[in-house]
Design an enzyme around this catalytic site. Structure first.
Site, PDB file in Angstrom:
ATOM      1  N   ASP A 132       0.848  -1.190   0.000  1.00  0.00           N
ATOM      2  CA  ASP A 132       0.000   0.000   0.000  1.00  0.00           C
ATOM      3  C   ASP A 132       0.887   1.244   0.000  1.00  0.00           C
ATOM      4  O   ASP A 132       1.886   1.299   0.721  1.00  0.00           O
ATOM      5  CB  ASP A 132      -0.919  -0.007   1.227  1.00  0.00           C
ATOM      6  CG  ASP A 132      -2.073   0.965   1.086  1.00  0.00           C
ATOM      7  OD1 ASP A 132      -3.224   0.512   0.952  1.00  0.00           O
ATOM      8  OD2 ASP A 132      -1.811   2.200   1.102  1.00  0.00           O
ATOM      9  N   ILE A 133       0.495   2.227  -0.794  1.00  0.00           N
ATOM     10  CA  ILE A 133       1.307   3.441  -0.932  1.00  0.00           C
ATOM     11  C   ILE A 133       1.259   4.286   0.343  1.00  0.00           C
ATOM     12  O   ILE A 133       2.130   5.132   0.566  1.00  0.00           O
ATOM     13  CB  ILE A 133       0.814   4.246  -2.163  1.00  0.00           C
ATOM     14  CG1 ILE A 133       1.895   5.161  -2.680  1.00  0.00           C
ATOM     15  CG2 ILE A 133      -0.468   5.007  -1.875  1.00  0.00           C
ATOM     16  CD1 ILE A 133       1.610   5.705  -4.067  1.00  0.00           C
TER      17      ILE A 133
ATOM     18  N   ASN B 208     -13.033  -3.545   2.226  1.00  0.00           N
ATOM     19  CA  ASN B 208     -14.012  -2.482   2.391  1.00  0.00           C
ATOM     20  C   ASN B 208     -14.976  -2.482   1.208  1.00  0.00           C
ATOM     21  O   ASN B 208     -14.554  -2.683   0.069  1.00  0.00           O
ATOM     22  CB  ASN B 208     -13.300  -1.124   2.470  1.00  0.00           C
ATOM     23  CG  ASN B 208     -12.412  -1.012   3.696  1.00  0.00           C
ATOM     24  OD1 ASN B 208     -12.747  -1.524   4.759  1.00  0.00           O
ATOM     25  ND2 ASN B 208     -11.272  -0.345   3.555  1.00  0.00           N
TER      26      ASN B 208
ATOM     27  N   GLU C  58     -12.366   3.238  -1.330  1.00  0.00           N
ATOM     28  CA  GLU C  58     -11.927   4.377  -2.149  1.00  0.00           C
ATOM     29  C   GLU C  58     -11.583   3.957  -3.561  1.00  0.00           C
ATOM     30  O   GLU C  58     -11.742   4.738  -4.496  1.00  0.00           O
ATOM     31  CB  GLU C  58     -10.702   5.047  -1.501  1.00  0.00           C
ATOM     32  CG  GLU C  58     -11.035   5.749  -0.196  1.00  0.00           C
ATOM     33  CD  GLU C  58      -9.813   6.340   0.479  1.00  0.00           C
ATOM     34  OE1 GLU C  58      -8.679   6.025   0.057  1.00  0.00           O
ATOM     35  OE2 GLU C  58     -10.005   7.091   1.446  1.00  0.00           O
TER      36      GLU C  58
ATOM     37  N   HIS D 111     -10.097  -5.284  -3.234  1.00  0.00           N
ATOM     38  CA  HIS D 111      -8.750  -5.527  -2.711  1.00  0.00           C
ATOM     39  C   HIS D 111      -8.859  -5.962  -1.268  1.00  0.00           C
ATOM     40  O   HIS D 111      -9.688  -5.484  -0.513  1.00  0.00           O
ATOM     41  CB  HIS D 111      -7.878  -4.274  -2.835  1.00  0.00           C
ATOM     42  CG  HIS D 111      -8.552  -3.004  -2.407  1.00  0.00           C
ATOM     43  ND1 HIS D 111      -9.458  -2.356  -3.202  1.00  0.00           N
ATOM     44  CD2 HIS D 111      -8.451  -2.293  -1.270  1.00  0.00           C
ATOM     45  CE1 HIS D 111      -9.891  -1.285  -2.568  1.00  0.00           C
ATOM     46  NE2 HIS D 111      -9.307  -1.224  -1.383  1.00  0.00           N
ATOM     47  N   MET D 112      -7.976  -6.873  -0.915  1.00  0.00           N
ATOM     48  CA  MET D 112      -7.851  -7.324   0.458  1.00  0.00           C
ATOM     49  C   MET D 112      -6.641  -6.629   1.063  1.00  0.00           C
ATOM     50  O   MET D 112      -5.533  -6.720   0.526  1.00  0.00           O
ATOM     51  CB  MET D 112      -7.662  -8.842   0.481  1.00  0.00           C
ATOM     52  CG  MET D 112      -7.495  -9.436   1.848  1.00  0.00           C
ATOM     53  SD  MET D 112      -7.170 -11.206   1.700  1.00  0.00           S
ATOM     54  CE  MET D 112      -8.792 -11.761   1.240  1.00  0.00           C
ATOM     55  N   HIS D 113      -6.862  -5.884   2.148  1.00  0.00           N
ATOM     56  CA  HIS D 113      -5.742  -5.293   2.885  1.00  0.00           C
ATOM     57  C   HIS D 113      -5.188  -6.372   3.815  1.00  0.00           C
ATOM     58  O   HIS D 113      -5.947  -6.981   4.583  1.00  0.00           O
ATOM     59  CB  HIS D 113      -6.207  -4.135   3.767  1.00  0.00           C
ATOM     60  CG  HIS D 113      -6.785  -2.950   3.054  1.00  0.00           C
ATOM     61  ND1 HIS D 113      -6.093  -1.776   2.901  1.00  0.00           N
ATOM     62  CD2 HIS D 113      -7.984  -2.751   2.469  1.00  0.00           C
ATOM     63  CE1 HIS D 113      -6.861  -0.894   2.263  1.00  0.00           C
ATOM     64  NE2 HIS D 113      -8.020  -1.466   1.991  1.00  0.00           N
TER      65      HIS D 113
HETATM   66  P1  AMP Z   1      -9.833   1.320   0.267  1.00  0.00           P
HETATM   67  O1  AMP Z   1     -10.126   2.521   1.128  1.00  0.00           O
HETATM   68  O2  AMP Z   1     -10.178   0.030   0.956  1.00  0.00           O
HETATM   69  O3  AMP Z   1     -10.466   1.441  -1.105  1.00  0.00           O
HETATM   70  O4  AMP Z   1      -8.260   1.274   0.100  1.00  0.00           O
HETATM   71  C1  AMP Z   1      -7.589   1.769  -0.997  1.00  0.00           C
HETATM   72  C2  AMP Z   1      -6.121   1.669  -0.665  1.00  0.00           C
HETATM   73  O5  AMP Z   1      -5.386   1.807  -1.867  1.00  0.00           O
HETATM   74  C3  AMP Z   1      -5.632   2.749   0.297  1.00  0.00           C
HETATM   75  O6  AMP Z   1      -5.071   2.125   1.451  1.00  0.00           O
HETATM   76  C4  AMP Z   1      -4.580   3.496  -0.520  1.00  0.00           C
HETATM   77  O7  AMP Z   1      -3.473   3.924   0.253  1.00  0.00           O
HETATM   78  C5  AMP Z   1      -4.185   2.453  -1.560  1.00  0.00           C
HETATM   79  N1  AMP Z   1      -3.650   2.975  -2.805  1.00  0.00           N
HETATM   80  C6  AMP Z   1      -4.203   3.902  -3.617  1.00  0.00           C
HETATM   81  N2  AMP Z   1      -3.434   4.122  -4.694  1.00  0.00           N
HETATM   82  C7  AMP Z   1      -2.363   3.279  -4.578  1.00  0.00           C
HETATM   83  C8  AMP Z   1      -1.212   3.021  -5.372  1.00  0.00           C
HETATM   84  N3  AMP Z   1      -0.986   3.689  -6.521  1.00  0.00           N
HETATM   85  N4  AMP Z   1      -0.315   2.124  -4.932  1.00  0.00           N
HETATM   86  C9  AMP Z   1      -0.522   1.455  -3.771  1.00  0.00           C
HETATM   87  N5  AMP Z   1      -1.594   1.645  -2.989  1.00  0.00           N
HETATM   88  C10 AMP Z   1      -2.502   2.555  -3.366  1.00  0.00           C
END
Ligand code: AMP
Length: 116
Positions: free
Chosen positions: A31-32, A88, A96, A101-103
């Site tokens: 994650d960025i 989420n 977002e 995606h699975m964190h």
């Molecule tokens: P969510 O709120 O569950 O949709 O999580 C989206 C996640 O994607 C967040 O934790 C962001 O930090 C991550 N994210 C967004 N853009 C990137 C990217 N280019 N590279 C890695 N992670 C990203």
């Protein structure tokens, strides 16, 4: 038809990402904006916008996401202490990026499941 997100570009390696694993079904990358020492996203290579859009034909990719999570947790050295897997969905879930995606989050005590 769901719109592609930045995650499709990561899968195709069109933009940089710290990719830890990729096969024919899934991709895993850091994650960025990490919320813990280990914060990795595991995604299906084909676009599924939300958990609401999951179909039976997605089950292979979704199962692979779990086995890859376990493998990466082991590699990160967090398997024994433990970690959390989070998906989420939509506005109330705090989603977002509309490519499921699975964190995988760990490397420190995470507290209770929900911050209130
Ligand atoms: P969510 O709120 O569950 O949709 O999580 C989206 C996640 O994607 C967040 O934790 C962001 O930090 C991550 N994210 C967004 N853009 C990137 C990217 N280019 N590279 C890695 N992670 C990203």
């Amino acid at each position: 038809m769901a719109e592609e997100t930045i995650f499709s570009k990561i899968i195709r390696r069109e933009i940089p990402a710290d990719i830890l694993f990729q096969d024919d079904l899934v991709t895993a990358f850091r994650d960025i904006n990490p919320l813990a020492p280990s914060h990795i996203l595991i995604i299906p290579n084909h676009l599924i916008a939300t958990v609401n859009d999951v179909k039976a034909s997605d089950e292979r990719a979704l199962g692979r996401m779990m086995t890859v999570a376990a493998k990466i947790a082991e590699e990160e050295g967090i398997a024994n202490d433990g970690y959390r897997l989070i998906m989420n969905c939509n506005k109330h879930g705090g989603q977002e990026v509309y490519h499921i995606h699975m964190h995988l989050v760990g490397g420190r005590p995470l507290g209770r499941i929900l911050a209130t």
